[in-house]
Design an enzyme around this catalytic site. Sequence first.
Site, PDB file in Angstrom:
ATOM      1  N   TRP A 156       0.818  -1.215   0.000  1.00  0.00           N
ATOM      2  CA  TRP A 156       0.000   0.000   0.000  1.00  0.00           C
ATOM      3  C   TRP A 156       0.847   1.259   0.000  1.00  0.00           C
ATOM      4  O   TRP A 156       0.413   2.300  -0.463  1.00  0.00           O
ATOM      5  CB  TRP A 156      -0.945   0.009   1.205  1.00  0.00           C
ATOM      6  CG  TRP A 156      -2.083  -0.947   1.062  1.00  0.00           C
ATOM      7  CD1 TRP A 156      -2.321  -2.030   1.839  1.00  0.00           C
ATOM      8  CD2 TRP A 156      -3.128  -0.913   0.083  1.00  0.00           C
ATOM      9  NE1 TRP A 156      -3.447  -2.682   1.401  1.00  0.00           N
ATOM     10  CE2 TRP A 156      -3.964  -2.023   0.327  1.00  0.00           C
ATOM     11  CE3 TRP A 156      -3.438  -0.069  -0.981  1.00  0.00           C
ATOM     12  CZ2 TRP A 156      -5.079  -2.302  -0.438  1.00  0.00           C
ATOM     13  CZ3 TRP A 156      -4.560  -0.353  -1.750  1.00  0.00           C
ATOM     14  CH2 TRP A 156      -5.362  -1.453  -1.476  1.00  0.00           C
ATOM     15  N   ASN A 187       3.566   1.611  -1.659  1.00  0.00           N
ATOM     16  CA  ASN A 187       4.414   1.735  -2.844  1.00  0.00           C
ATOM     17  C   ASN A 187       3.723   1.631  -4.188  1.00  0.00           C
ATOM     18  O   ASN A 187       4.346   1.900  -5.196  1.00  0.00           O
ATOM     19  CB  ASN A 187       5.528   0.686  -2.777  1.00  0.00           C
ATOM     20  CG  ASN A 187       6.554   1.046  -1.733  1.00  0.00           C
ATOM     21  OD1 ASN A 187       7.437   1.848  -1.978  1.00  0.00           O
ATOM     22  ND2 ASN A 187       6.417   0.486  -0.546  1.00  0.00           N
ATOM     23  N   ILE A 245       1.930   6.056  -5.532  1.00  0.00           N
ATOM     24  CA  ILE A 245       2.711   7.051  -4.801  1.00  0.00           C
ATOM     25  C   ILE A 245       1.986   8.392  -4.667  1.00  0.00           C
ATOM     26  O   ILE A 245       2.016   8.981  -3.578  1.00  0.00           O
ATOM     27  CB  ILE A 245       4.104   7.212  -5.443  1.00  0.00           C
ATOM     28  CG1 ILE A 245       4.909   5.934  -5.219  1.00  0.00           C
ATOM     29  CG2 ILE A 245       4.855   8.394  -4.868  1.00  0.00           C
ATOM     30  CD1 ILE A 245       5.153   5.588  -3.784  1.00  0.00           C
ATOM     31  N   PRO A 246       1.285   8.903  -5.698  1.00  0.00           N
ATOM     32  CA  PRO A 246       0.609  10.184  -5.479  1.00  0.00           C
ATOM     33  C   PRO A 246      -0.332  10.143  -4.284  1.00  0.00           C
ATOM     34  O   PRO A 246      -0.282  11.031  -3.416  1.00  0.00           O
ATOM     35  CB  PRO A 246      -0.151  10.402  -6.791  1.00  0.00           C
ATOM     36  CG  PRO A 246       0.652   9.681  -7.810  1.00  0.00           C
ATOM     37  CD  PRO A 246       1.198   8.480  -7.106  1.00  0.00           C
ATOM     38  N   VAL A 247      -1.154   9.110  -4.208  1.00  0.00           N
ATOM     39  CA  VAL A 247      -2.091   9.040  -3.082  1.00  0.00           C
ATOM     40  C   VAL A 247      -1.341   8.789  -1.777  1.00  0.00           C
ATOM     41  O   VAL A 247      -1.647   9.388  -0.742  1.00  0.00           O
ATOM     42  CB  VAL A 247      -3.164   7.954  -3.336  1.00  0.00           C
ATOM     43  CG1 VAL A 247      -3.966   7.699  -2.079  1.00  0.00           C
ATOM     44  CG2 VAL A 247      -4.075   8.379  -4.462  1.00  0.00           C
ATOM     45  N   TYR A 292      -1.794  11.641   7.637  1.00  0.00           N
ATOM     46  CA  TYR A 292      -1.121  10.859   8.664  1.00  0.00           C
ATOM     47  C   TYR A 292      -0.264  11.734   9.576  1.00  0.00           C
ATOM     48  O   TYR A 292      -0.418  11.713  10.802  1.00  0.00           O
ATOM     49  CB  TYR A 292      -0.267   9.795   7.975  1.00  0.00           C
ATOM     50  CG  TYR A 292       0.454   8.880   8.914  1.00  0.00           C
ATOM     51  CD1 TYR A 292      -0.236   7.862   9.564  1.00  0.00           C
ATOM     52  CD2 TYR A 292       1.807   9.030   9.150  1.00  0.00           C
ATOM     53  CE1 TYR A 292       0.431   7.013  10.431  1.00  0.00           C
ATOM     54  CE2 TYR A 292       2.480   8.185  10.013  1.00  0.00           C
ATOM     55  CZ  TYR A 292       1.786   7.182  10.652  1.00  0.00           C
ATOM     56  OH  TYR A 292       2.439   6.346  11.497  1.00  0.00           O
ATOM     57  N   HIS A 334     -13.194   4.542  -1.491  1.00  0.00           N
ATOM     58  CA  HIS A 334     -13.466   3.385  -2.343  1.00  0.00           C
ATOM     59  C   HIS A 334     -14.968   3.146  -2.437  1.00  0.00           C
ATOM     60  O   HIS A 334     -15.516   2.927  -3.508  1.00  0.00           O
ATOM     61  CB  HIS A 334     -12.775   2.132  -1.787  1.00  0.00           C
ATOM     62  CG  HIS A 334     -11.375   1.966  -2.256  1.00  0.00           C
ATOM     63  ND1 HIS A 334     -10.315   2.582  -1.636  1.00  0.00           N
ATOM     64  CD2 HIS A 334     -10.849   1.278  -3.286  1.00  0.00           C
ATOM     65  CE1 HIS A 334      -9.203   2.267  -2.271  1.00  0.00           C
ATOM     66  NE2 HIS A 334      -9.494   1.479  -3.280  1.00  0.00           N
ATOM     67  N   TYR A 371     -26.661  -7.330 -10.577  1.00  0.00           N
ATOM     68  CA  TYR A 371     -27.514  -8.138 -11.437  1.00  0.00           C
ATOM     69  C   TYR A 371     -28.833  -8.450 -10.755  1.00  0.00           C
ATOM     70  O   TYR A 371     -29.904  -8.298 -11.326  1.00  0.00           O
ATOM     71  CB  TYR A 371     -26.813  -9.453 -11.819  1.00  0.00           C
ATOM     72  CG  TYR A 371     -26.143  -9.380 -13.152  1.00  0.00           C
ATOM     73  CD1 TYR A 371     -26.666 -10.048 -14.264  1.00  0.00           C
ATOM     74  CD2 TYR A 371     -24.991  -8.617 -13.315  1.00  0.00           C
ATOM     75  CE1 TYR A 371     -26.048  -9.967 -15.492  1.00  0.00           C
ATOM     76  CE2 TYR A 371     -24.371  -8.526 -14.537  1.00  0.00           C
ATOM     77  CZ  TYR A 371     -24.890  -9.202 -15.622  1.00  0.00           C
ATOM     78  OH  TYR A 371     -24.285  -9.111 -16.844  1.00  0.00           O
TER      79      TYR A 371
END
Lengths: 496, 496
Positions: free
Chosen positions: B382, B384, B387-389, B398, B423, B485
């Site tokens: 997570w 690596n 990288i932008p996020v 953080y 997400h 569905y």
Amino acid sequence: MGDRGGAGGSRRRRTGSRPSSQGGGGPAEEEVRAVGPGGDAPAPPPAPAPDKDENRDSDVGSGPWDLSRCHRLQDSLFSSDSGFSNYRGILNWCVVMLILSNARLFLENLIKYGILVDPIQVVSLFLKDPYSWPALCLVIVANVFAVAAFQVEKRLAAGALTEQAGLLLHVVNLATILCFPAAVALLLESITPVGSVLALMVYTILFLKLVSYRDVNLWCRERRAKAKAKAKAASAGKKANGGAAQHTVSYPDNLTYRDLYYFLLAPTLCYELNFPRSPRIRKRFLLRRLLEMLFLTQLQVGLIQQWMVPTIQNSMKPFKDMDYSRIIERLLKLAVPNHLIWLIFFYWFFHSCMNAVAELMQFGDREFYRDWWNSESVTYFWQNWNIPVHKWCLRHFYKPMLRRGSSKWVASTGVFFASAFFHEYLVSIPLHMFRLWAFTGMMAQIPLAWIVSRFFQGNYGNAAVWLTLIIGQPVAVLMYVHDYYVLNYEAPVAGA
Amino acid sequence: MGDRGGAGGSRRRRTGSRPSSQGGGGPAEEEVRAVGPGGDAPAPPPAPAPDKDENRDSDVGSGPWDLSRCHRLQDSLFSSDSGFSNYRGILNWCVVMLILSNARLFLENLIKYGILVDPIQVVSLFLKDPYSWPALCLVIVANVFAVAAFQVEKRLAAGALTEQAGLLLHVVNLATILCFPAAVALLLESITPVGSVLALMVYTILFLKLVSYRDVNLWCRERRAKAKAKAKAASAGKKANGGAAQHTVSYPDNLTYRDLYYFLLAPTLCYELNFPRSPRIRKRFLLRRLLEMLFLTQLQVGLIQQWMVPTIQNSMKPFKDMDYSRIIERLLKLAVPNHLIWLIFFYWFFHSCMNAVAELMQFGDREFYRDWWNSESVTYFWQNWNIPVHKWCLRHFYKPMLRRGSSKWVASTGVFFASAFFHEYLVSIPLHMFRLWAFTGMMAQIPLAWIVSRFFQGNYGNAAVWLTLIIGQPVAVLMYVHDYYVLNYEAPVAGA
């Protein structure tokens, strides 16, 4: 999208030493050094420096306002300019993908066919009638030929036979070794294909061993004659068998039944007067090999019954219809279990079985295979995967041909030709079917070797060798199985 | 059985330098040095020496009677005593097996479904009505919020707004950025799920960028205030932005539309006053990236239409029947194309697209991903892969939390929580379905990271990460598709 990951600027690039064991909440552990108490600003941030890691750390703890060095001039790892080449993880990826894909195939197979493994059915492959064991009888009869060769050698050593008569007797004996079981397998109704393959293999091995036995004894006689002639010049010069050994046996003393049967049972095809011996039988080693033999036999039978047989049966229809895209699909589907079984067979036979026999007989030379998996050419593969046969071919076929003045090309083609003959012999006779697929397959190795060595080097060569292994075998298998089915099951119905 | 292989004792072990180019008949080339004219016996055969190659050569040319040294005491390569560990060829084997298995799956798919790729159909995913482009309109409207944030900052810099009022306005603006497109996507009939996912992504990115913009400007103001206070002590001490640069912009001068839009279009989420710039636009590099973008887009669309959609459709029935073994089989079947598409997507987005944009904008920092493929822990993955996020989370979420006194564990859990929220936001709203699968999937990363780091190290850890990647995603995909569905196609019929 999205990434997160409790962050922490200082990460160990390319190393795997995780301080993982303190428990705690996963991501949090990472930050131990990241923003430690006291906001450790690591040295004044250098100008675009070559050391990436240091630069990366510089965005970590520069006080409450980390304005500087959030970005720096650098290339993406996939760009060739970055010089990055650590794709170690890809191997793990390959392994995981292979396991997963095959797990799925396995599950699909189970859903489709249920459990097909049936150990009882295996017995029927060896025996048609439980009171008649033709293959076993054939194997027992083989002793006769071994003893015949031995007696000829005994008389040759004593000078009771001329070399010509000896050669004639040997040739007759060896020819019978090949023809007799073939005739029995073709004529006897009660023998099964599997039984006759095994019997023919035993006879082929015996044939190769007796050729070697005869050659070595002949060489010994020739050397003895030469030594006698030169006895005047030097007294006891030439070292008999590699020199250093002490308890060595020299020529006529080796002609005993004990020596002959040691050679016949030993996992080698090349006779030698003084085999290297291992000092003792390692019981744990032997036990491991025996357990491997047991387990891998089960595994092979299971895989064949559960995976290969249904796939082969399913491929009969496309073959009859000559539906090419489906034939290729079936072929690729068959390639995976076939290759897997071949790999297991390789380990089972060349490592487990041969080492177990060698350990039992305290036979010292355990080089039954070399690193063929790294082959970068077809030639290297054939020279390294089956060392007993390779050694025999080199010693008793290739080099004698060279000495008789053949060119190297002729000699190696001859080796392939002989091998093609034996492949065909071991397949056609048990199946009562002469199709030359195995023969063609072996002979095709010569142009194939040329093509691979010409156009593929290094890893590409290696991949090409793997590809021919994975694809070549199922082609031959499908050919034979197809013809066998047509001959035995289809012909009475339609005759197509 | 059977080996042959034109023999030749001298072989290059572990090297790949074949003298291949002379043509000739494959195996024959090998023997050039083996049995040269003059029967070159290579030195007196040494006693069981450590050098294997030399020993091996000794069985080659020892005159016409090569009785000595046909065998020697040695271990099989697979025995641990042999010390052999060169299994380089296995990687090639893995690659060949993967390509072959997938070639078969591809062929099977073609035979079963024919060609399903249909570029026209793709358009219908974006547009219901060709005269109404709601997603595009939403994206254009996004400018309003960017300009609003800019104006607030402008006034804050000039001192025309208090910090509290500025914070309030920013919060309102940012909240609107998240709520407005969500409301539109939920209420507007003419928007398609794909269109609304794209619009929501643009808004999410804008949200993250504006948070960064606001934070950095705030830090600049704080530093400016601090600098003024300390101005008496030192005159022009503190380096403004990393020190070394010359044409640097300092605080209030950065508040221009040009600077704002450069940041909004740049492939980063972290605002900085002076981005590192690449010296020029490399045209060939740009062209390659653009071609990659074009080709990989086609490939992804093709794979989804041809491979994923039929597999997903086929898995609906087992899901309805709750037939577990079939569900797992379908899941594994879906895992392969899903994972492949994800890998292509990764390369396409993080390497091709981002590098193309960066090259066009002469944006210097191309570190959009690191070597996540070598991850030995979930955390490393997570940290690596995006990288932008990751950079944004570290800088604007953080570390500020740590500064406000949160523990590391709370801070990283917070990061995962925020990520889980986004997400879910990006999936639930476009599908008009609130199922929390994405949210759960992200939150499950925390215990997962702990388990992996606790029980798997090194290559096993790496394999575990790959496994969760390969299996985790299709589980989530199947969950959503199944529910979608059931909701949209089943409900009117049965209501089950």
